[in-house]
Design a protein around this motif. Sequence first.
Motif, short mmCIF file in Angstrom:
data_model
loop_
_atom_site.label_atom_id
_atom_site.label_comp_id
_atom_site.label_asym_id
_atom_site.label_seq_id
_atom_site.Cartn_x
_atom_site.Cartn_y
_atom_site.Cartn_z
N ARG A 28 0.89 -0.99 0.12
CA ARG A 28 0.78 0.00 -0.09
C ARG A 28 0.71 1.20 0.06
O ARG A 28 0.44 1.93 1.11
CB ARG A 28 -0.91 -0.22 1.26
CG ARG A 28 -1.70 -1.30 1.10
CD ARG A 28 -2.29 -1.82 2.61
NE ARG A 28 -3.34 -1.66 2.88
CZ ARG A 28 -3.83 -3.20 2.40
NH1 ARG A 28 -2.99 -4.07 2.76
NH2 ARG A 28 -4.83 -4.11 2.31
N THR A 67 -11.70 -1.59 5.55
CA THR A 67 -11.16 -0.86 6.03
C THR A 67 -9.39 -0.12 5.79
O THR A 67 -9.36 0.61 6.82
CB THR A 67 -10.52 -1.44 7.48
OG1 THR A 67 -10.62 -2.62 7.64
CG2 THR A 67 -12.86 -1.81 7.67
N ARG A 68 -8.75 -0.75 5.03
CA ARG A 68 -8.29 -0.83 4.74
C ARG A 68 -7.20 -0.41 2.95
O ARG A 68 -6.40 -1.64 3.16
CB ARG A 68 -6.60 -1.77 5.54
CG ARG A 68 -5.15 -0.56 5.47
CD ARG A 68 -4.82 -1.66 7.05
NE ARG A 68 -3.14 -1.27 6.41
CZ ARG A 68 -2.17 -2.59 5.87
NH1 ARG A 68 -3.02 -3.30 5.32
NH2 ARG A 68 -0.93 -2.21 5.81
N HIS A 70 -5.89 0.49 0.00
CA HIS A 70 -5.20 1.04 -0.74
C HIS A 70 -4.85 2.33 -0.99
O HIS A 70 -5.80 3.16 -1.23
CB HIS A 70 -4.58 0.24 -2.72
CG HIS A 70 -3.29 0.85 -3.13
ND1 HIS A 70 -2.62 1.75 -3.46
CD2 HIS A 70 -2.26 0.30 -3.08
CE1 HIS A 70 -1.48 2.51 -3.57
NE2 HIS A 70 -0.68 0.23 -3.05
#
Length: 170
Positions: A28, A67-68, A70
């Motif tokens: 990411r 929730t996360r 890139h």
Amino acid sequence: DAVRAALILGRSRYPTSAAILIRRLERRVLGPERWSDCGDTLAAAALARFPDPRRYAQRLVPLATGTRPHPDLEVRVECAASALHAGFPEVVPFLLQVLRIDTHAGQGDLRDFAVAPTTAWARGRAAEALSTYAGVPLTYRTDDSIEGRERAAARLAELVLGHTPVPGPP
């Protein structure tokens, strides 16, 4: 270098090459320049062309949504496009939000991504992925009027969701 590496690994079609591409995407990384995302965007696109793309696309879904995701919008869009190509429709709401960027209909969207002044590529790629998924020709034009882009986005939403969307997250 990143573009060259993504092209070489992507064309090899070896599972070890796909693993390298996925691991890179899962880091990411948000590059400092506008073009910094080119290698990652190509990596995500290449994974859709490997034998059995579902094997890799399941790891692309959390890079596009969740929730996360890139941190780079263009990479997220390409991860979503590859995941959708492989049969993961849970990325459709995100792609529809991208289509509604800078439209009246999109003003009510609760986005988990920042909107930069340069979104034409992301919007166009989202439209291309959704059109392919729906089995219809690409009619969305990134440089169309706001009303024209809204109509094209609403039509794609109807085709992929089965109903006319309301403003806000689908």
